[in-house]
Design a protein around this motif. Structure first.
Motif, PDB file in Angstrom:
ATOM      1  N   GLY A   1       0.839  -1.186   0.000  1.00  0.00           N
ATOM      2  CA  GLY A   1       0.000   0.000   0.000  1.00  0.00           C
ATOM      3  C   GLY A   1       0.875   1.237   0.000  1.00  0.00           C
ATOM      4  O   GLY A   1       2.069   1.184   0.314  1.00  0.00           O
ATOM      5  N   VAL A   2       0.282   2.375  -0.326  1.00  0.00           N
ATOM      6  CA  VAL A   2       1.046   3.621  -0.432  1.00  0.00           C
ATOM      7  C   VAL A   2       1.747   3.956   0.883  1.00  0.00           C
ATOM      8  O   VAL A   2       2.949   4.263   0.895  1.00  0.00           O
ATOM      9  CB  VAL A   2       0.120   4.790  -0.867  1.00  0.00           C
ATOM     10  CG1 VAL A   2       0.851   6.114  -0.801  1.00  0.00           C
ATOM     11  CG2 VAL A   2      -0.419   4.548  -2.256  1.00  0.00           C
ATOM     12  N   ALA A   3       1.025   3.897   1.998  1.00  0.00           N
ATOM     13  CA  ALA A   3       1.620   4.264   3.289  1.00  0.00           C
ATOM     14  C   ALA A   3       2.763   3.320   3.646  1.00  0.00           C
ATOM     15  O   ALA A   3       3.840   3.759   4.088  1.00  0.00           O
ATOM     16  CB  ALA A   3       0.552   4.249   4.379  1.00  0.00           C
ATOM     17  N   GLU A   4       2.548   2.022   3.450  1.00  0.00           N
ATOM     18  CA  GLU A   4       3.588   1.043   3.766  1.00  0.00           C
ATOM     19  C   GLU A   4       4.804   1.229   2.840  1.00  0.00           C
ATOM     20  O   GLU A   4       5.945   1.147   3.278  1.00  0.00           O
ATOM     21  CB  GLU A   4       3.033  -0.371   3.635  1.00  0.00           C
ATOM     22  CG  GLU A   4       3.986  -1.436   4.099  1.00  0.00           C
ATOM     23  CD  GLU A   4       3.406  -2.833   4.003  1.00  0.00           C
ATOM     24  OE1 GLU A   4       4.037  -3.746   4.547  1.00  0.00           O
ATOM     25  OE2 GLU A   4       2.343  -3.014   3.379  1.00  0.00           O
ATOM     26  N   ALA A   5       4.540   1.510   1.558  1.00  0.00           N
ATOM     27  CA  ALA A   5       5.637   1.725   0.609  1.00  0.00           C
ATOM     28  C   ALA A   5       6.450   2.953   0.995  1.00  0.00           C
ATOM     29  O   ALA A   5       7.679   2.947   0.894  1.00  0.00           O
ATOM     30  CB  ALA A   5       5.084   1.875  -0.808  1.00  0.00           C
ATOM     31  N   ARG A   6       5.772   3.991   1.449  1.00  0.00           N
ATOM     32  CA  ARG A   6       6.480   5.212   1.859  1.00  0.00           C
ATOM     33  C   ARG A   6       7.378   4.914   3.057  1.00  0.00           C
ATOM     34  O   ARG A   6       8.521   5.370   3.120  1.00  0.00           O
ATOM     35  CB  ARG A   6       5.463   6.302   2.191  1.00  0.00           C
ATOM     36  CG  ARG A   6       6.100   7.621   2.542  1.00  0.00           C
ATOM     37  CD  ARG A   6       5.111   8.749   2.782  1.00  0.00           C
ATOM     38  NE  ARG A   6       3.905   8.318   3.463  1.00  0.00           N
ATOM     39  CZ  ARG A   6       2.664   8.482   2.983  1.00  0.00           C
ATOM     40  NH1 ARG A   6       2.477   9.062   1.830  1.00  0.00           N
ATOM     41  NH2 ARG A   6       1.630   8.077   3.678  1.00  0.00           N
ATOM     42  N   ASN A   7       6.875   4.121   3.997  1.00  0.00           N
ATOM     43  CA  ASN A   7       7.657   3.812   5.199  1.00  0.00           C
ATOM     44  C   ASN A   7       8.801   2.838   4.931  1.00  0.00           C
ATOM     45  O   ASN A   7       9.790   2.822   5.666  1.00  0.00           O
ATOM     46  CB  ASN A   7       6.747   3.232   6.287  1.00  0.00           C
ATOM     47  CG  ASN A   7       5.769   4.253   6.815  1.00  0.00           C
ATOM     48  OD1 ASN A   7       6.041   5.447   6.792  1.00  0.00           O
ATOM     49  ND2 ASN A   7       4.627   3.793   7.283  1.00  0.00           N
TER      50      ASN A   7
ATOM     51  N   PHE B   1      10.462   2.472   1.841  1.00  0.00           N
ATOM     52  CA  PHE B   1      10.973   2.758   0.502  1.00  0.00           C
ATOM     53  C   PHE B   1      12.381   2.212   0.286  1.00  0.00           C
ATOM     54  O   PHE B   1      12.667   1.607  -0.750  1.00  0.00           O
ATOM     55  CB  PHE B   1      10.927   4.265   0.231  1.00  0.00           C
ATOM     56  CG  PHE B   1      11.206   4.608  -1.199  1.00  0.00           C
ATOM     57  CD1 PHE B   1      10.310   4.262  -2.188  1.00  0.00           C
ATOM     58  CD2 PHE B   1      12.364   5.276  -1.560  1.00  0.00           C
ATOM     59  CE1 PHE B   1      10.550   4.564  -3.514  1.00  0.00           C
ATOM     60  CE2 PHE B   1      12.623   5.582  -2.879  1.00  0.00           C
ATOM     61  CZ  PHE B   1      11.715   5.229  -3.858  1.00  0.00           C
ATOM     62  N   THR B   2      13.267   2.387   1.238  1.00  0.00           N
ATOM     63  CA  THR B   2      14.637   1.892   1.091  1.00  0.00           C
ATOM     64  C   THR B   2      14.643   0.375   0.937  1.00  0.00           C
ATOM     65  O   THR B   2      15.346  -0.168   0.080  1.00  0.00           O
ATOM     66  CB  THR B   2      15.494   2.311   2.297  1.00  0.00           C
ATOM     67  OG1 THR B   2      15.470   3.734   2.400  1.00  0.00           O
ATOM     68  CG2 THR B   2      16.928   1.849   2.138  1.00  0.00           C
ATOM     69  N   HIS B   3      13.828  -0.287   1.737  1.00  0.00           N
ATOM     70  CA  HIS B   3      13.720  -1.749   1.644  1.00  0.00           C
ATOM     71  C   HIS B   3      13.185  -2.154   0.272  1.00  0.00           C
ATOM     72  O   HIS B   3      13.674  -3.118  -0.336  1.00  0.00           O
ATOM     73  CB  HIS B   3      12.810  -2.270   2.758  1.00  0.00           C
ATOM     74  CG  HIS B   3      12.466  -3.712   2.634  1.00  0.00           C
ATOM     75  ND1 HIS B   3      13.387  -4.717   2.836  1.00  0.00           N
ATOM     76  CD2 HIS B   3      11.305  -4.329   2.292  1.00  0.00           C
ATOM     77  CE1 HIS B   3      12.805  -5.885   2.642  1.00  0.00           C
ATOM     78  NE2 HIS B   3      11.540  -5.686   2.305  1.00  0.00           N
ATOM     79  N   LEU B   4      12.204  -1.435  -0.226  1.00  0.00           N
ATOM     80  CA  LEU B   4      11.643  -1.750  -1.540  1.00  0.00           C
ATOM     81  C   LEU B   4      12.684  -1.574  -2.641  1.00  0.00           C
ATOM     82  O   LEU B   4      12.775  -2.379  -3.565  1.00  0.00           O
ATOM     83  CB  LEU B   4      10.414  -0.885  -1.832  1.00  0.00           C
ATOM     84  CG  LEU B   4       9.221  -1.079  -0.898  1.00  0.00           C
ATOM     85  CD1 LEU B   4       8.068  -0.191  -1.334  1.00  0.00           C
ATOM     86  CD2 LEU B   4       8.795  -2.529  -0.848  1.00  0.00           C
ATOM     87  N   LEU B   5      13.480  -0.524  -2.538  1.00  0.00           N
ATOM     88  CA  LEU B   5      14.542  -0.324  -3.530  1.00  0.00           C
ATOM     89  C   LEU B   5      15.556  -1.462  -3.489  1.00  0.00           C
ATOM     90  O   LEU B   5      16.060  -1.879  -4.530  1.00  0.00           O
ATOM     91  CB  LEU B   5      15.232   1.019  -3.319  1.00  0.00           C
ATOM     92  CG  LEU B   5      14.413   2.245  -3.687  1.00  0.00           C
ATOM     93  CD1 LEU B   5      15.210   3.513  -3.416  1.00  0.00           C
ATOM     94  CD2 LEU B   5      13.959   2.200  -5.131  1.00  0.00           C
TER      95      LEU B   5
END
Length: 87
Positions: free
Chosen positions: A5-11, A13-17
């Motif tokens: 979700g947007v909120a989780e992705a924002r929190n 973000f470094t992990h997602l990258l």
């Protein structure tokens, strides 16, 4: 492929990258609907650009090597253009 979700992705973000760097695709959703996709950037190598590109590049190199050397260092030429010195 992972969904965030947007909120989780924002929190996270470094992990997602980091996941994307490892080759994974990440989907970002808003209210359960996909709105964005993070995936590894594809950078084509010169070999992937095809024979037309290679022919253009070879011609460019040939023309560049055929040019005479500059009469002065580049810094001096730029300074002369900037200051309006005639040459």
């Amino acid at each position: 492929m992972a969904d965030y979700g947007v909120a989780e992705a924002r929190n996270k973000f470094t992990h997602l990258l980091e996941r994307v760097e490892d080759g994974e695709t990440v989907i970002i959703t808003r209210h359960g609907k996909p709105v964005a996709e993070l995936r590894p950037a594809s950078v084509p190598s010169p070999r992937d650009k095809g024979p037309e590109w290679q022919a253009w590049y070879d011609e460019f190199v040939k023309r560049r090597q055929a040019r005479p050397p500059l009469s002065a260092p580049a810094a001096e030429l730029i300074r002369a253009m900037r200051d309006g010195d005639p040459e």
